[in-house]
Motif scaffolding. Structure first.
Motif, PDB file in Angstrom:
ATOM      1  N   VAL A 211       0.841  -1.196   0.000  1.00  0.00           N
ATOM      2  CA  VAL A 211       0.000   0.000   0.000  1.00  0.00           C
ATOM      3  C   VAL A 211       0.875   1.244   0.000  1.00  0.00           C
ATOM      4  N   VAL A 212       0.549   2.190  -0.877  1.00  0.00           N
ATOM      5  CA  VAL A 212       1.190   3.499  -0.906  1.00  0.00           C
ATOM      6  C   VAL A 212       0.135   4.516  -0.493  1.00  0.00           C
ATOM      7  N   HIS A 213       0.424   5.281   0.546  1.00  0.00           N
ATOM      8  CA  HIS A 213      -0.552   6.218   1.096  1.00  0.00           C
ATOM      9  C   HIS A 213      -0.354   7.611   0.507  1.00  0.00           C
ATOM     10  N   PRO A 214      -1.418   8.340   0.261  1.00  0.00           N
ATOM     11  CA  PRO A 214      -1.265   9.740  -0.128  1.00  0.00           C
ATOM     12  C   PRO A 214      -0.939  10.595   1.090  1.00  0.00           C
ATOM     13  N   TRP A 215      -0.327  11.743   0.850  1.00  0.00           N
ATOM     14  CA  TRP A 215      -0.072  12.693   1.926  1.00  0.00           C
ATOM     15  C   TRP A 215      -1.396  13.034   2.621  1.00  0.00           C
ATOM     16  N   GLY A 216      -1.379  13.041   3.948  1.00  0.00           N
ATOM     17  CA  GLY A 216      -2.575  13.356   4.716  1.00  0.00           C
ATOM     18  C   GLY A 216      -3.397  12.150   5.113  1.00  0.00           C
ATOM     19  N   ALA A 217      -3.008  10.929   4.711  1.00  0.00           N
ATOM     20  CA  ALA A 217      -3.774   9.722   5.037  1.00  0.00           C
ATOM     21  C   ALA A 217      -3.679   9.444   6.537  1.00  0.00           C
ATOM     22  N   LEU A 218      -4.817   9.475   7.226  1.00  0.00           N
ATOM     23  CA  LEU A 218      -4.820   9.326   8.679  1.00  0.00           C
ATOM     24  C   LEU A 218      -4.348   7.943   9.116  1.00  0.00           C
ATOM     25  N   HIS A 219      -4.715   6.892   8.362  1.00  0.00           N
ATOM     26  CA  HIS A 219      -4.297   5.547   8.769  1.00  0.00           C
ATOM     27  C   HIS A 219      -2.783   5.386   8.649  1.00  0.00           C
ATOM     28  N   ALA A 220      -2.148   6.088   7.704  1.00  0.00           N
ATOM     29  CA  ALA A 220      -0.684   6.041   7.600  1.00  0.00           C
ATOM     30  C   ALA A 220      -0.048   6.730   8.801  1.00  0.00           C
ATOM     31  N   TYR A 221      -0.573   7.890   9.176  1.00  0.00           N
ATOM     32  CA  TYR A 221      -0.046   8.596  10.344  1.00  0.00           C
ATOM     33  C   TYR A 221      -0.236   7.767  11.614  1.00  0.00           C
ATOM     34  N   ALA A 222      -1.390   7.112  11.737  1.00  0.00           N
ATOM     35  CA  ALA A 222      -1.634   6.288  12.922  1.00  0.00           C
ATOM     36  C   ALA A 222      -0.618   5.154  13.007  1.00  0.00           C
ATOM     37  N   GLU A 223      -0.277   4.554  11.866  1.00  0.00           N
ATOM     38  CA  GLU A 223       0.714   3.477  11.870  1.00  0.00           C
ATOM     39  C   GLU A 223       2.085   3.996  12.271  1.00  0.00           C
ATOM     40  N   LEU A 224       2.451   5.189  11.820  1.00  0.00           N
ATOM     41  CA  LEU A 224       3.738   5.767  12.203  1.00  0.00           C
ATOM     42  C   LEU A 224       3.796   6.046  13.697  1.00  0.00           C
ATOM     43  N   LEU A 225       2.689   6.465  14.274  1.00  0.00           N
ATOM     44  CA  LEU A 225       2.666   6.839  15.683  1.00  0.00           C
ATOM     45  C   LEU A 225       2.616   5.645  16.617  1.00  0.00           C
ATOM     46  N   THR A 226       2.002   4.558  16.198  1.00  0.00           N
ATOM     47  CA  THR A 226       1.768   3.440  17.116  1.00  0.00           C
ATOM     48  C   THR A 226       2.543   2.183  16.765  1.00  0.00           C
ATOM     49  N   GLY A 227       3.165   2.125  15.587  1.00  0.00           N
ATOM     50  CA  GLY A 227       3.836   0.910  15.156  1.00  0.00           C
ATOM     51  C   GLY A 227       5.035   0.549  16.015  1.00  0.00           C
TER      52      GLY A 227
END
Length: 259
Positions: free
Chosen positions: A60-76
């Motif tokens: 999966v490639v996320h667009p800028w601003g994708a909340l699920h991508a940010y959530a993965e960065l914060l909690t992974g």
């Protein structure tokens, strides 16, 4: 353009041990995942499809601003590496600022066109700057080297845990993705967040989030913070505000001292 990281072995990632690489002590070091964020997802497709052959990059490639991508960065866990792909010069608008914002969520490696000068992006906080035109096997090996370096760093401890705060799964997983991301942003970094930075981070690559939408999200965040004994403070004026999360007990004590 040459990479800022010393040349890594040109072995494709994911070989016999895709989850980690043995260190000098013979113990495997688990590597965190890559989270790929593109400033133009359609134009990122050809390169990233080739890179997936190395079994390093996710499907999966996320667009800028994708909340699920940010959530993965914060909690992974292990700590993820944010890979910011810049397909061409037309996507490089305020690129240094974007790196600064993304760096507050996770370490960032930037993939850029061949002639891009890496100095400004490294100064903005990028872990590495890599040319998109290099052979895909080398690109994968260099990303593995970045992950290996991150895996050896001490795991981060969110600032609120140092104050005796403990979060339950219900705190970490609000019902709305926007609440989850905002909560993670404030709990992972005690430094103030400027409203303009938040609208840029939470908007699309082309358009920042509307200020009215940001204010509405902040209002919905207040009950979640209250459950943690925290308060969202807003300071500033003339259209530029900063948001900070503080302990409600500490805020009360400070108000009593100034009364």
């Amino acid at each position: 353009m040459r990479s800022a990281t010393p040349t890594a072995a040109r072995r494709p990632a994911g070989g016999d041990n895709p989850a980690g690489r043995a260190g000098a002590d013979g113990i495997d070091t688990p590597l965190g995942p890559c989270v790929v964020i593109s400033l133009d997802r359609a134009r990122s497709g050809p390169l990233l499809r080739d890179a997936r052959r190395t079994q390093l990059l996710p499907p999966v490639v996320h667009p800028w601003g994708a909340l699920h991508a940010y959530a993965e960065l914060l909690t992974g866990r292990p700590r993820p590496l944010a890979v910011l792909d810049v397909p061409d010069e037309r996507c490089a608008y305020v690129l240094g600022h974007r790196v600064e914002l993304l760096r507050r969520l996770a370490p960032v490696t930037v993939l850029v066109p061949e002639d891009t000068c890496p100095a400004a992006l490294l100064e903005a906080g990028a872990t590495n700057v890599l040319a998109r035109s290099m052979p895909v096997e080398e690109l994968a090996a260099r990303l593995v080297a970045d992950q290996r370096w991150l895996a050896r760093k001490e795991a981060r401890t969110p600032w609120y845990q140092g104050q005796g705060q403990e979060l339950s799964p219900s705190h970490l997983l609000p019902h709305q993705a926007s609440q989850k991301v905002l909560l993670g942003l404030f709990l992972a970094d005690p430094q103030p967040w400027c409203c303009h930075d938040l609208t840029r981070l939470l908007g699309s690559a082309e358009q920042p989030l509307a200020r009215a939408a940001l204010r509405a999200r902040m209002l919905r965040l207040a009950p979640l913070l209250d459950r943690l004994g925290l308060v969202l403070c807003r300071t500033g004026r003339w259209g530029r505000f900063s948001y900070t999360v503080v302990s409600s007990a500490g805020l009360s004590q400070g108000m009593q001292r100034t009364a």
